[in-house]
Design a protein around this motif. Structure first.
Motif, PDB file in Angstrom:
ATOM      1  N   GLY A  33       0.844  -1.192   0.000  1.00  0.00           N
ATOM      2  CA  GLY A  33       0.000   0.000   0.000  1.00  0.00           C
ATOM      3  C   GLY A  33       0.877   1.238   0.000  1.00  0.00           C
ATOM      4  N   ILE A  34       0.245   2.368   0.174  1.00  0.00           N
ATOM      5  CA  ILE A  34       0.975   3.623   0.285  1.00  0.00           C
ATOM      6  C   ILE A  34       0.861   4.095   1.729  1.00  0.00           C
ATOM      7  CG2 ILE A  34       1.255   5.984  -0.534  1.00  0.00           C
ATOM      8  CD1 ILE A  34      -0.184   5.192  -3.077  1.00  0.00           C
ATOM      9  N   TYR A  35       1.983   4.395   2.319  1.00  0.00           N
ATOM     10  CA  TYR A  35       2.031   4.859   3.710  1.00  0.00           C
ATOM     11  C   TYR A  35       2.290   6.358   3.721  1.00  0.00           C
ATOM     12  CZ  TYR A  35       2.141  -0.036   4.989  1.00  0.00           C
ATOM     13  OH  TYR A  35       1.809  -1.366   5.150  1.00  0.00           O
ATOM     14  N   PHE A  36       1.472   7.068   4.461  1.00  0.00           N
ATOM     15  CA  PHE A  36       1.603   8.520   4.557  1.00  0.00           C
ATOM     16  C   PHE A  36       1.886   8.926   6.001  1.00  0.00           C
ATOM     17  CE2 PHE A  36       0.337   9.948   0.437  1.00  0.00           C
ATOM     18  CZ  PHE A  36      -0.580   9.028  -0.035  1.00  0.00           C
ATOM     19  N   CYS A  37       2.810   9.861   6.143  1.00  0.00           N
ATOM     20  CA  CYS A  37       2.928  10.537   7.426  1.00  0.00           C
ATOM     21  C   CYS A  37       2.130  11.835   7.333  1.00  0.00           C
ATOM     22  CB  CYS A  37       4.382  10.836   7.765  1.00  0.00           C
ATOM     23  SG  CYS A  37       5.173  11.969   6.610  1.00  0.00           S
ATOM     24  N   ALA A  38       1.729  12.350   8.469  1.00  0.00           N
ATOM     25  CA  ALA A  38       1.023  13.628   8.528  1.00  0.00           C
ATOM     26  C   ALA A  38       1.356  14.293   9.842  1.00  0.00           C
ATOM     27  CB  ALA A  38      -0.480  13.421   8.393  1.00  0.00           C
ATOM     28  N   GLY A  64       4.521  12.990   1.001  1.00  0.00           N
ATOM     29  CA  GLY A  64       4.193  12.548  -0.345  1.00  0.00           C
ATOM     30  C   GLY A  64       3.882  11.059  -0.456  1.00  0.00           C
ATOM     31  N   GLY A  65       4.127  10.320   0.623  1.00  0.00           N
ATOM     32  CA  GLY A  65       3.788   8.900   0.615  1.00  0.00           C
ATOM     33  C   GLY A  65       4.968   8.005   0.282  1.00  0.00           C
ATOM     34  N   THR A  66       4.944   6.810   0.839  1.00  0.00           N
ATOM     35  CA  THR A  66       5.907   5.755   0.515  1.00  0.00           C
ATOM     36  C   THR A  66       5.122   4.570  -0.013  1.00  0.00           C
ATOM     37  OG1 THR A  66       7.512   6.423   2.214  1.00  0.00           O
ATOM     38  CG2 THR A  66       7.621   4.134   1.425  1.00  0.00           C
ATOM     39  N   ARG A  67       5.371   4.222  -1.266  1.00  0.00           N
ATOM     40  CA  ARG A  67       4.673   3.083  -1.864  1.00  0.00           C
ATOM     41  C   ARG A  67       5.454   1.814  -1.542  1.00  0.00           C
ATOM     42  NH1 ARG A  67       0.911   2.625  -5.892  1.00  0.00           N
ATOM     43  NH2 ARG A  67       1.087   4.858  -6.310  1.00  0.00           N
ATOM     44  N   LEU A  68       4.812   0.906  -0.829  1.00  0.00           N
ATOM     45  CA  LEU A  68       5.471  -0.341  -0.414  1.00  0.00           C
ATOM     46  C   LEU A  68       4.949  -1.509  -1.231  1.00  0.00           C
ATOM     47  CD1 LEU A  68       7.336  -1.864   1.547  1.00  0.00           C
ATOM     48  CD2 LEU A  68       5.367  -2.115   3.073  1.00  0.00           C
ATOM     49  N   LEU A  81      -1.625  14.290   0.327  1.00  0.00           N
ATOM     50  CA  LEU A  81      -2.940  14.926   0.353  1.00  0.00           C
ATOM     51  C   LEU A  81      -2.767  16.393   0.702  1.00  0.00           C
ATOM     52  CD1 LEU A  81      -3.390  11.803   1.639  1.00  0.00           C
ATOM     53  CD2 LEU A  81      -5.733  12.621   1.512  1.00  0.00           C
ATOM     54  N   ARG A  82      -3.436  17.239  -0.041  1.00  0.00           N
ATOM     55  CA  ARG A  82      -3.347  18.676   0.210  1.00  0.00           C
ATOM     56  C   ARG A  82      -4.730  19.197   0.602  1.00  0.00           C
ATOM     57  NH1 ARG A  82      -0.764  21.202  -4.990  1.00  0.00           N
ATOM     58  NH2 ARG A  82      -2.057  19.591  -5.975  1.00  0.00           N
ATOM     59  N   TYR A 134     -10.410  13.157  -4.698  1.00  0.00           N
ATOM     60  CA  TYR A 134     -10.813  14.042  -3.601  1.00  0.00           C
ATOM     61  C   TYR A 134     -11.270  13.204  -2.408  1.00  0.00           C
ATOM     62  CZ  TYR A 134     -10.575  17.804  -6.954  1.00  0.00           C
ATOM     63  OH  TYR A 134     -10.116  18.716  -7.876  1.00  0.00           O
ATOM     64  N   PHE A 135     -10.774  13.582  -1.238  1.00  0.00           N
ATOM     65  CA  PHE A 135     -11.146  12.889  -0.014  1.00  0.00           C
ATOM     66  C   PHE A 135     -11.756  13.872   0.973  1.00  0.00           C
ATOM     67  CE2 PHE A 135      -9.558   8.673  -0.579  1.00  0.00           C
ATOM     68  CZ  PHE A 135      -8.508   8.788  -1.467  1.00  0.00           C
ATOM     69  N   CYS A 136     -12.871  13.458   1.525  1.00  0.00           N
ATOM     70  CA  CYS A 136     -13.480  14.184   2.627  1.00  0.00           C
ATOM     71  C   CYS A 136     -13.049  13.502   3.921  1.00  0.00           C
ATOM     72  CB  CYS A 136     -15.002  14.156   2.484  1.00  0.00           C
ATOM     73  SG  CYS A 136     -15.894  14.986   3.810  1.00  0.00           S
ATOM     74  N   ALA A 137     -12.878  14.279   4.976  1.00  0.00           N
ATOM     75  CA  ALA A 137     -12.452  13.721   6.254  1.00  0.00           C
ATOM     76  C   ALA A 137     -13.177  14.420   7.381  1.00  0.00           C
ATOM     77  CB  ALA A 137     -10.948  13.861   6.427  1.00  0.00           C
ATOM     78  N   SER A 138     -13.323  13.722   8.494  1.00  0.00           N
ATOM     79  CA  SER A 138     -13.949  14.349   9.660  1.00  0.00           C
ATOM     80  C   SER A 138     -13.280  13.861  10.932  1.00  0.00           C
ATOM     81  CB  SER A 138     -15.449  14.052   9.706  1.00  0.00           C
ATOM     82  OG  SER A 138     -15.691  12.714  10.136  1.00  0.00           O
ATOM     83  N   SER A 139     -13.385  14.680  11.985  1.00  0.00           N
ATOM     84  CA  SER A 139     -12.895  14.279  13.300  1.00  0.00           C
ATOM     85  C   SER A 139     -13.702  15.003  14.362  1.00  0.00           C
ATOM     86  CB  SER A 139     -11.403  14.579  13.460  1.00  0.00           C
ATOM     87  OG  SER A 139     -11.169  15.958  13.405  1.00  0.00           O
TER      88      SER A 139
END
Lengths: 111, 113
Positions: free
Chosen positions: A85-90, A103-107, B43-44, B89-94
């Motif tokens: 999958g693609i792993y994202f940090c945030a 930007g994601g890491t595709r594994l 994601l932006r 496009y992704f919608c998100a909620s919290s």
């Protein structure tokens, strides 16, 4: 705006190998989150980190909140094919309203 | 347990057309947001809302409009579609926005020709 660099961009590994990926930021974050996205789906939260130095595990996944608060690491031990999958940090800063994604890491895992 | 529901899943638009992406959540979350995902760019954030009646711009708001008349719904409007808006496009909620878990919808694939 904030810059969040995630590396590597992609990895192709053998089943059973360990995996490491990381994110670095140009500014300080108060929260680091790690997500996994599978094809055709939205990102799903894996691990959330809230304190500098925090080390948290979720099964074979371990993530750390860097001491400088500008980086975070995700490790996957003994990879299996379903880890693909693609792993994202945030990261979230002091203001708290916006989440900045790497930007994601595709594994890819070879059985 | 529906979570975050987005519609449509797929859409093709002609340049200049307008459309609305719908997003609804049934978790009574205060915070809702819209992201776009482009290859290699993560994601932006487009727009977000911290509660009914309150919206604000994210990182890439141009060409998009939002409103939050109810807690449950947060539609995203493309005013005059451009090929550069081809994206997922992704919608998100919290529940809150201070480090709480964010739940994403399954995504809407938009192509502008």
């Amino acid at each position: 705006g904030q810059q969040l660099n995630q590396s590597p961009q992609s990895m192709f590994i053998q089943e059973g190998e360990d995996v490491s990926m990381n994110c670095t930021s140009s500014s300080i974050f108060n929260t680091w989150l790690w997500y996994k996205q599978e094809p055709g789906e939205g990102p799903v939260l894996l691990i959330a980190l809230y304190k500098a130095g925090e080390l948290t595990s979720n099964g074979r996944l371990t993530a750390q909140f860097g001491i400088t608060r500008k980086d975070s690491f995700l490790n996957i031990s003994a990879s299996i094919p379903s880890d693909v999958g693609i792993y994202f940090c945030a990261g979230r800063d002091n203001a708290g309203n916006m989440l900045t994604f790497g930007g994601g890491t595709r594994l890819m895992v070879k059985p | 347990n529906a979570g975050v529901t987005q519609t449509p899943k797929f859409q093709v638009l002609k340049t200049g057309q307008s459309m609305t992406l719908q997003c609804a959540q049934d978790m009574n979350h205060e915070y809702m947001s819209w992201y776009r995902q482009d290859p290699g760019m993560g994601l932006r954030l487009i727009h977000y809302s911290v509660g009914a009646g309150i919206t604000d711009q994210g990182e890439v708001p141009n060409g998009y409009n939002v409103s939050r008349s109810t807690t449950e719904d947060f539609p995203l409007r493309l005013l005059s579609a451009a090929p550069s808006q081809t994206s997922v496009y992704f919608c998100a909620s919290s529940y809150g926005y201070s480090g709480n878990t964010i739940y994403f919808g399954e995504g809407s694939w938009l192509t502008v020709v």
